[in-house]
Design a protein around this motif. Structure first.
Motif, PDB file in Angstrom:
ATOM      1  N   LEU A 195       0.827  -1.210   0.000  1.00 37.32           N
ATOM      2  CA  LEU A 195       0.000   0.000   0.000  1.00 37.32           C
ATOM      3  C   LEU A 195       0.862   1.263   0.000  1.00 37.32           C
ATOM      4  O   LEU A 195       0.498   2.290  -0.581  1.00 37.32           O
ATOM      5  CB  LEU A 195      -0.916   0.005   1.230  1.00 37.32           C
ATOM      6  N   GLY A 196       2.027   1.166   0.664  1.00 38.55           N
ATOM      7  CA  GLY A 196       2.902   2.333   0.728  1.00 38.55           C
ATOM      8  C   GLY A 196       3.486   2.721  -0.608  1.00 38.55           C
ATOM      9  O   GLY A 196       3.994   3.838  -0.757  1.00 38.55           O
ATOM     10  N   ARG A 197       3.428   1.839  -1.603  1.00 42.18           N
ATOM     11  CA  ARG A 197       3.967   2.143  -2.920  1.00 42.18           C
ATOM     12  C   ARG A 197       2.961   2.907  -3.796  1.00 42.18           C
ATOM     13  O   ARG A 197       3.318   3.359  -4.886  1.00 42.18           O
ATOM     14  CB  ARG A 197       4.370   0.849  -3.619  1.00 42.18           C
ATOM     15  N   GLN A 204      -4.254   9.105   4.594  1.00 42.09           N
ATOM     16  CA  GLN A 204      -4.038   7.694   4.331  1.00 42.09           C
ATOM     17  C   GLN A 204      -2.620   7.270   4.720  1.00 42.09           C
ATOM     18  O   GLN A 204      -2.400   6.198   5.286  1.00 42.09           O
ATOM     19  CB  GLN A 204      -4.299   7.392   2.855  1.00 42.09           C
ATOM     20  N   ARG A 205      -1.632   8.129   4.406  1.00 41.06           N
ATOM     21  CA  ARG A 205      -0.260   7.779   4.750  1.00 41.06           C
ATOM     22  C   ARG A 205      -0.056   7.757   6.263  1.00 41.06           C
ATOM     23  O   ARG A 205       0.704   6.939   6.787  1.00 41.06           O
ATOM     24  CB  ARG A 205       0.693   8.786   4.097  1.00 41.06           C
ATOM     25  N   ILE A 211      -0.413   1.602  11.068  1.00 40.53           N
ATOM     26  CA  ILE A 211      -0.517   0.156  10.842  1.00 40.53           C
ATOM     27  C   ILE A 211       0.876  -0.476  10.830  1.00 40.53           C
ATOM     28  O   ILE A 211       1.119  -1.509  11.478  1.00 40.53           O
ATOM     29  CB  ILE A 211      -1.251  -0.135   9.514  1.00 40.53           C
ATOM     30  N   THR A 212       1.789   0.131  10.095  1.00 38.23           N
ATOM     31  CA  THR A 212       3.157  -0.392  10.007  1.00 38.23           C
ATOM     32  C   THR A 212       3.829  -0.410  11.376  1.00 38.23           C
ATOM     33  O   THR A 212       4.459  -1.393  11.769  1.00 38.23           O
ATOM     34  CB  THR A 212       3.977   0.451   9.026  1.00 38.23           C
ATOM     35  N   HIS A 213       3.669   0.706  12.104  1.00 37.74           N
ATOM     36  CA  HIS A 213       4.278   0.820  13.435  1.00 37.74           C
ATOM     37  C   HIS A 213       3.722  -0.250  14.372  1.00 37.74           C
ATOM     38  O   HIS A 213       4.480  -0.925  15.099  1.00 37.74           O
ATOM     39  CB  HIS A 213       4.015   2.219  13.993  1.00 37.74           C
ATOM     40  N   SER A 214       2.402  -0.439  14.372  1.00 40.60           N
ATOM     41  CA  SER A 214       1.778  -1.429  15.245  1.00 40.60           C
ATOM     42  C   SER A 214       2.209  -2.850  14.877  1.00 40.60           C
ATOM     43  O   SER A 214       2.469  -3.691  15.749  1.00 40.60           O
ATOM     44  CB  SER A 214       0.253  -1.314  15.169  1.00 40.60           C
TER      45      SER A 214
END
Length: 390
Positions: A195-197, A204-205, A211-214
């Motif tokens: 999704l980050g791409r 959204q970012r 989400i990534t951090h968790s």
């Protein structure tokens, strides 16, 4: 008198024996008597030798001698524990206890007598009875204490077995759950990366960052739980040491941690050449746990300083932060599992395995970890390894 080099003669032992000893002919005539008996009865040895023992008895004693003693000695050859009175030289009765045996010899038949004063015999029997009763009371008390101890040990064994079962179940559950969590967490991380791409707006970012951090925090927690399970079942943390540059490894780890902890200043200090042999993945885990702990318990504005030192006397990684010092009562057990301080960063709370894993990784590399903490100097956790050429 016997000297120190010569044993006492049989006559001296015979005379000084604690009981009265007599040898009589079959008709009761005294042929030999010891001084103990003479003293008890008030006669000299000369007065007793040649005299029949029945002449020393009162009328009841003489009747006993004729009707009981003489027939029993002829039939059984012995008389045991018989009580009768002898008449003292002064005329008073002296109660006696008698044991006698009949002996046959080439010169004829004679009787060996052993007499005890009844009063002393009764005193001896009372003392013996009292000693026996005391021994029985002590034995009963000991048996009662032994039974109480056996019951307590039985309960302790049951409690210990139940605790072992609970601990084994908990370890198995931790291992199973943490292992099974790795797959969905990997899927979440991969999806977040995809999704980050894409082109995303600011909101959204931001959500994707959360989400990534968790997911990363959950992955670290799962890794800690797996390592904890391995240490509890006796396998320990496995390491695969390889030659590396410690300073470059710490710098790379801090670069990743700056993405995990945005807004926190992470400073790196280097001392020495940097050559070291260690498991790079485990050192990443060790530094990550130390930095996460420093951020969680340090002041928000203080920042964290990580020092890597390679010196002749050893290799160290130290993580320093300012803020509220660790309470003294926690210092001794800080690296035990499930030990946690108190802090206001709720999102950074853990189950209390981070520093325990740090210690186990250090020990797997033949090192150890220590802590110093004060309000003026802040808190420093220092991991020490053997020298690089060890």
């Amino acid at each position: 008198m016997p000297t120190d080099d010569q044993p006492p003669s049989a006559d001296i032992l015979f005379d000084d024996f604690d009981c009265g000893l007599l040898h009589t002919a079959e008709n009761g005539q005294i042929e030999r008597v010891n001084l103990t008996f003479c003293h008890w009865i008030g006669y000299s040895r000369e007065e007793l030798l040649g005299r029949q023992i029945q002449t020393l008895m009162n009328p009841e004693g003489k009747t006993f001698y004729q009707t009981y003693w003489v027939p029993l000695m002829r039939i059984q050859g012995a008389v045991t524990d018989v009580k009768f009175d002898l008449v003292h030289h002064n005329g008073h009765a002296t109660p006696m206890m008698l044991n006698a045996i009949r002996c046959e010899h080439a010169t004829g038949i004679f009787h060996e007598l052993a007499l005890f004063r009844a009063e002393e015999r009764h005193r001896y029997e009372r003392n013996l009875l009292n000693a026996r009763m005391l021994a029985e009371r002590h034995l009963a008390k000991h048996l009662k204490a032994q039974r109480a101890q056996d019951i307590a040990q039985g309960k302790l064994r049951i409690t210990y077995a139940a605790a072992e079962d609970r601990a084994l179940f908990a370890e198995q559950m931790i291992g199973i759950v943490s292992h099974d969590l790795r797959n969905p967490l990997s899927a979440i991380t991969m999806a977040a990366d995809l999704l980050g791409r894409r082109e995303l707006d600011a909101k959204q970012r931001q959500i994707l960052g959360h989400i990534t951090h968790s997911a990363q925090r959950a992955q670290r927690l799962v890794a800690d739980l797996l390592d904890f399970t391995l240490t509890q079942v006796g396998r320990g943390i496995a390491v695969s040491p390889k030659q590396l540059d410690l300073h470059e490894l710490v710098a790379g780890c801090l670069e990743e941690l700056r993405l995990v902890f945005p807004g926190h200043e992470l400073t790196h200090l280097r001392v020495g050449p940097g050559e070291f042999s260690a498991d790079s993945d485990r050192l990443y885990q060790l530094i990550g746990n130390l930095v996460a702990n420093a951020i969680a318990y340090g002041s928000a504005a203080g920042g964290v300083t990580v020092s890597s030192r390679c010196e002749d006397h050893g290799v160290t990684i130290a993580v320093h932060n300012l803020g509220t010092p660790i309470p003294p009562e926690l210092l001794d057990n800080l690296f035990e599992p499930m030990i946690r301080g108190s802090h206001d960063n709720a999102e950074l709370r853990s189950v209390g395995l981070g520093l325990f894993i740090v210690r186990e990784i250090a020990r797997a590399h033949h090192g150890d970890v220590a802590v110093t903490s004060s309000l003026a100097s802040g808190t420093t956790l220092t991991v020490t390894f053997p020298p690089a050429n060890h």
